[in-house]
Design an enzyme around this catalytic site. Structure first.
Site, PDB file in Angstrom:
ATOM      1  N   GLU A 259      -6.568  40.656  -7.462  1.00 61.81           N
ATOM      2  CA  GLU A 259      -6.124  41.198  -6.034  1.00 61.81           C
ATOM      3  C   GLU A 259      -4.870  40.706  -5.803  1.00 61.81           C
ATOM      4  O   GLU A 259      -4.889  40.227  -4.569  1.00 61.81           O
ATOM      5  CB  GLU A 259      -7.250  40.990  -5.085  1.00 61.81           C
ATOM      6  CG  GLU A 259      -8.351  41.770  -5.889  1.00 61.81           C
ATOM      7  CD  GLU A 259      -9.684  41.630  -4.765  1.00 61.81           C
ATOM      8  OE1 GLU A 259      -9.623  40.936  -3.793  1.00 61.81           O
ATOM      9  OE2 GLU A 259     -10.980  42.136  -5.020  1.00 61.81           O
TER      10      GLU A 259
ATOM     11  N   ASN B 174      -6.859  41.466 -12.600  1.00 60.33           N
ATOM     12  CA  ASN B 174      -7.898  42.399 -12.096  1.00 60.33           C
ATOM     13  C   ASN B 174      -7.560  42.740 -10.702  1.00 60.33           C
ATOM     14  O   ASN B 174      -7.110  42.080  -9.818  1.00 60.33           O
ATOM     15  CB  ASN B 174      -9.265  41.514 -12.071  1.00 60.33           C
ATOM     16  CG  ASN B 174     -10.548  42.387 -11.843  1.00 60.33           C
ATOM     17  OD1 ASN B 174     -10.604  43.468 -12.510  1.00 60.33           O
ATOM     18  ND2 ASN B 174     -11.321  42.243 -10.644  1.00 60.33           N
TER      19      ASN B 174
ATOM     20  N   HIS C 243     -13.868  50.546  -7.626  1.00 54.30           N
ATOM     21  CA  HIS C 243     -14.955  50.747  -6.329  1.00 54.30           C
ATOM     22  C   HIS C 243     -14.416  51.881  -5.729  1.00 54.30           C
ATOM     23  O   HIS C 243     -13.724  52.148  -4.771  1.00 54.30           O
ATOM     24  CB  HIS C 243     -14.561  49.635  -5.470  1.00 54.30           C
ATOM     25  CG  HIS C 243     -15.133  48.303  -5.923  1.00 54.30           C
ATOM     26  ND1 HIS C 243     -16.551  48.075  -5.830  1.00 54.30           N
ATOM     27  CD2 HIS C 243     -14.616  46.971  -6.116  1.00 54.30           C
ATOM     28  CE1 HIS C 243     -16.647  46.694  -6.503  1.00 54.30           C
ATOM     29  NE2 HIS C 243     -15.272  46.256  -6.454  1.00 54.30           N
TER      30      HIS C 243
ATOM     31  N   GLU D   6     -15.731  46.718 -12.050  1.00 47.50           N
ATOM     32  CA  GLU D   6     -16.450  46.628 -10.802  1.00 47.50           C
ATOM     33  C   GLU D   6     -17.035  47.893 -10.297  1.00 47.50           C
ATOM     34  O   GLU D   6     -16.894  48.163  -9.417  1.00 47.50           O
ATOM     35  CB  GLU D   6     -15.692  45.955  -9.710  1.00 47.50           C
ATOM     36  CG  GLU D   6     -15.355  44.637 -10.340  1.00 47.50           C
ATOM     37  CD  GLU D   6     -14.698  43.538  -8.997  1.00 47.50           C
ATOM     38  OE1 GLU D   6     -15.026  43.647  -7.799  1.00 47.50           O
ATOM     39  OE2 GLU D   6     -14.003  42.445  -9.521  1.00 47.50           O
TER      40      GLU D   6
ATOM     41  N   ASP E  82     -18.454  51.088  -8.983  1.00 48.62           N
ATOM     42  CA  ASP E  82     -19.428  51.629  -8.061  1.00 48.62           C
ATOM     43  C   ASP E  82     -18.869  52.982  -7.382  1.00 48.62           C
ATOM     44  O   ASP E  82     -17.500  52.938  -7.273  1.00 48.62           O
ATOM     45  CB  ASP E  82     -20.026  50.883  -7.027  1.00 48.62           C
ATOM     46  CG  ASP E  82     -19.087  49.970  -6.264  1.00 48.62           C
ATOM     47  OD1 ASP E  82     -17.911  50.174  -6.059  1.00 48.62           O
ATOM     48  OD2 ASP E  82     -19.667  49.028  -5.680  1.00 48.62           O
TER      49      ASP E  82
HETATM   50  O1  9MR Z   1     -19.807  41.477  -4.222  1.00 49.72           O
HETATM   51  C1  9MR Z   1     -19.109  40.559  -3.999  1.00 49.72           C
HETATM   52  C2  9MR Z   1     -19.834  40.051  -2.654  1.00 49.72           C
HETATM   53  O2  9MR Z   1     -21.102  39.484  -2.790  1.00 49.72           O
HETATM   54  C3  9MR Z   1     -18.997  39.041  -1.850  1.00 49.72           C
HETATM   55  O3  9MR Z   1     -19.766  38.788  -0.837  1.00 49.72           O
HETATM   56  C4  9MR Z   1     -17.617  39.362  -1.682  1.00 49.72           C
HETATM   57  C5  9MR Z   1     -16.806  38.172  -1.046  1.00 49.72           C
HETATM   58  O4  9MR Z   1     -15.523  38.454  -1.355  1.00 49.72           O
HETATM   59  O5  9MR Z   1     -17.227  39.738  -3.173  1.00 49.72           O
HETATM   60  C6  9MR Z   1     -17.666  40.685  -3.722  1.00 49.72           C
HETATM   61  O6  9MR Z   1     -17.132  41.100  -4.911  1.00 49.72           O
HETATM   62  C7  9MR Z   1     -15.883  41.351  -4.897  1.00 49.72           C
HETATM   63  C8  9MR Z   1     -15.171  40.932  -6.222  1.00 49.72           C
HETATM   64  O7  9MR Z   1     -15.382  39.581  -6.461  1.00 49.72           O
HETATM   65  C9  9MR Z   1     -13.598  41.406  -6.280  1.00 49.72           C
HETATM   66  N1  9MR Z   1     -13.642  42.657  -5.908  1.00 49.72           N
HETATM   67  C10 9MR Z   1     -14.254  43.134  -4.762  1.00 49.72           C
HETATM   68  C11 9MR Z   1     -15.594  42.973  -4.813  1.00 49.72           C
HETATM   69  C12 9MR Z   1     -16.512  43.623  -3.720  1.00 49.72           C
HETATM   70  O8  9MR Z   1     -16.067  42.898  -2.447  1.00 49.72           O
END
Ligand code: 9MR
Length: 457
Positions: free
Chosen positions: A168, A210, A247, A276, A278
């Site tokens: 990111e 990513n 997402h 990722e 969904d």
């Molecule tokens: O699913 C993850 C969630 O449990 C955490 O609180 C969050 C914190 O930043 O991160 C989420 O996973 C993220 C992933 O690491 C990077 N892309 C976005 C995902 C959803 O927020």
């Protein structure tokens, strides 16, 4: 270390399972017991994806491994895992110089015991930094980031198939600019520096960039990431893959040009991964489209959904996943499985049957069980073999392959290896009495695995 210093198609130390159920292609051979094969549709996501040369994975929250309903679905359906949070910087290095690998190691262990591939997520990121890192800047931060990359990639060396090296790093919106962050402020070259450090620490892992909102080919953010990857490839910065988080929930929807995005990145000479996935309210159509788009692009290596049940999702109120809170398959699950089963294109080469010369063998009698070989699908570069054991419910079977052939993945058993990597002992793991494996030919298209023994117990 330059990208070109690695042999293409390098062998991996990780032999993870890609679940394959259908066996086609028969060779009736004197001395060999050959079972009739069938091209029946696979009944799980991982098995079906593997038949297309892909993986189907999920994000895993390690704490949920204690939930048997969760692990039952995980072990049955998926052949790849990503730690949802346990490999992030704050989890692995909560205090500077103090590394906490417990939860991440537990996930890797689980994955190995089930033969699942592991995606490492993520080495360098503006978010989920521990407090000590958030407060750093300049050279101090750059060095701390590089040290983190080196330490973590070294710790997991040989166990991670792909690293999300940087996550990111681009801004949303129309600017096409880098995201402002403490890491970005250390200099624009922080991303390539992270990739170089990762390559040096684990030369066998594939290294990915990513991001989210890089799904729509027309978006400035997508174009900006594309230009960065193009630049990295042209200058020999070691990058192997791009992860599209995808997402499609809340902010953005599945774009009709998604396949163009996948194939455009792939045309740069990198693999693409859907990392990722969904989708808000889990519409079957959108899920089906994503699967079909991935299957249409040879370098799309697989799909990871961001959680198993809706109740496991970071956006549980949007019910974006394939299983409901009770662990039941949703219509989107059926759509995904059907799309996978209908897919016809393996990633490289064309399936041919029967396999070339070289005979599967049955082991000498006397070990208390019999191992029967069924030749499986053959592609240009690799072939599948399955082995069915009779006469014992728990067993170990010793399989030898002929180098330079290498077993690249196994399923439905727990493998261990001798030091040469050419002899595999496969033990029953409760997945039934048939196990299988994929062998990379590496230039020798005629040799076939030899069964050395079958031992009950
Ligand atoms: O699913 C993850 C969630 O449990 C955490 O609180 C969050 C914190 O930043 O991160 C989420 O996973 C993220 C992933 O690491 C990077 N892309 C976005 C995902 C959803 O927020």
């Amino acid at each position: 270390m330059a990208n070109s210093s690695r042999a293409p198609g390098r062998s991996r130390r990780l032999r993870a399972a890609l679940v394959v159920s259908a066996a086609v292609g028969l060779l009736a051979t004197a001395g060999a017991v050959v079972l009739p094969g069938s091209a029946s549709a696979a009944s799980t996501l991982g098995a079906s994806a593997a038949e297309r040369g892909r993986y189907f994975g999920t994000a895993v929250a390690v704490s949920r491994l204690n939930d048997s309903a969760y692990t039952t679905i995980l072990n049955r359906e998926f052949n790849q895992v990503t730690a949802e949070n346990e490999m992030k910087i704050d989890a692995l290095q909560p205090n500077q110089g103090q590394f906490n690998y417990g939860n991440a190691d537990r996930l890797v262990q689980h994955a190995r015991s089930q033969g699942m591939l592991v995606r490492g997520h993520t080495l360098a990121w503006h978010s989920q930094q521990p407090g000590w890192m958030q407060n750093m800047s300049g050279t101090t931060l750059r060095n701390a980031m590089l040290n983190h990359v080196t330490q973590v990639a070294t710790h997991f060396r040989g166990q991670i198939e792909w690293w999300d090296v940087v996550n990111e790093a681009f801004a949303d919106g129309g600017s096409g600019a880098r995201r402002d962050s403490n890491l970005q402020r250390t200099g624009n070259d922080w991303i390539e520096a992270a990739f170089r450090a990762a390559r040096q620490a684990d030369p066998n892992a594939d290294l990915c960039y990513n991001d989210y909102n890089i799904d729509n080919w027309s978006d400035a953010k997508t174009q900006a990431v594309y230009r960065m990857v193009q630049d990295f490839k042209s200058r020999g910065v070691p990058i192997d893959c791009v992860g599209l988080q995808s997402h499609f929930t809340g902010g953005s929807n599945y774009p009709s040009n998604y396949r163009t995005t996948l194939s455009s990145f792939a045309a740069l000479g990198v693999d693409v991964h859907i990392t990722e996935l969904d989708i808000r309210n889990a519409p079957s159509d959108a899920y089906r489209n994503v699967v079909n788009d991935c299957l249409a692009v040879a370098r799309c290596k697989g799909i990871t959904v961001w959680g198993i049940r809706d109740s496991d999702s970071w956006r549980s109120s949007e019910n974006p996943l394939l299983f409901n809170g009770s662990g039941q398959k949703k219509p989107a699950y059926d759509a995904v499985l059907a799309a996978l089963n209908n897919g016809t294109t393996p990633p490289t080469g064309n399936p041919t049957t029967p396999p070339p010369t070289g005979n599967p063998t049955t082991p000498p009698p006397g070990g208390g069980c019999t191992a029967t070989v069924t030749p499986g699908q053959v592609w240009g570069d690799r072939y599948n073999t399955s082995v069915t054991v009779s006469g014992a419910s728990t067993w170990s079977v010793v399989v030898a392959i002929t180098p330079p052939q290498r077993i690249s993945s196994t399923w439905s058993g727990s493998p261990t290896w001798d030091s040469s990597g050419n002899v595999m002992t496969m033990r029953s793991n409760g997945s039934g009495n048939t196990f299988g494996f994929t062998t990379m030919m590496n230039g020798n298209s005629s040799a076939r695995p030899q069964i050395r023994s079958c031992t009950a117990g």
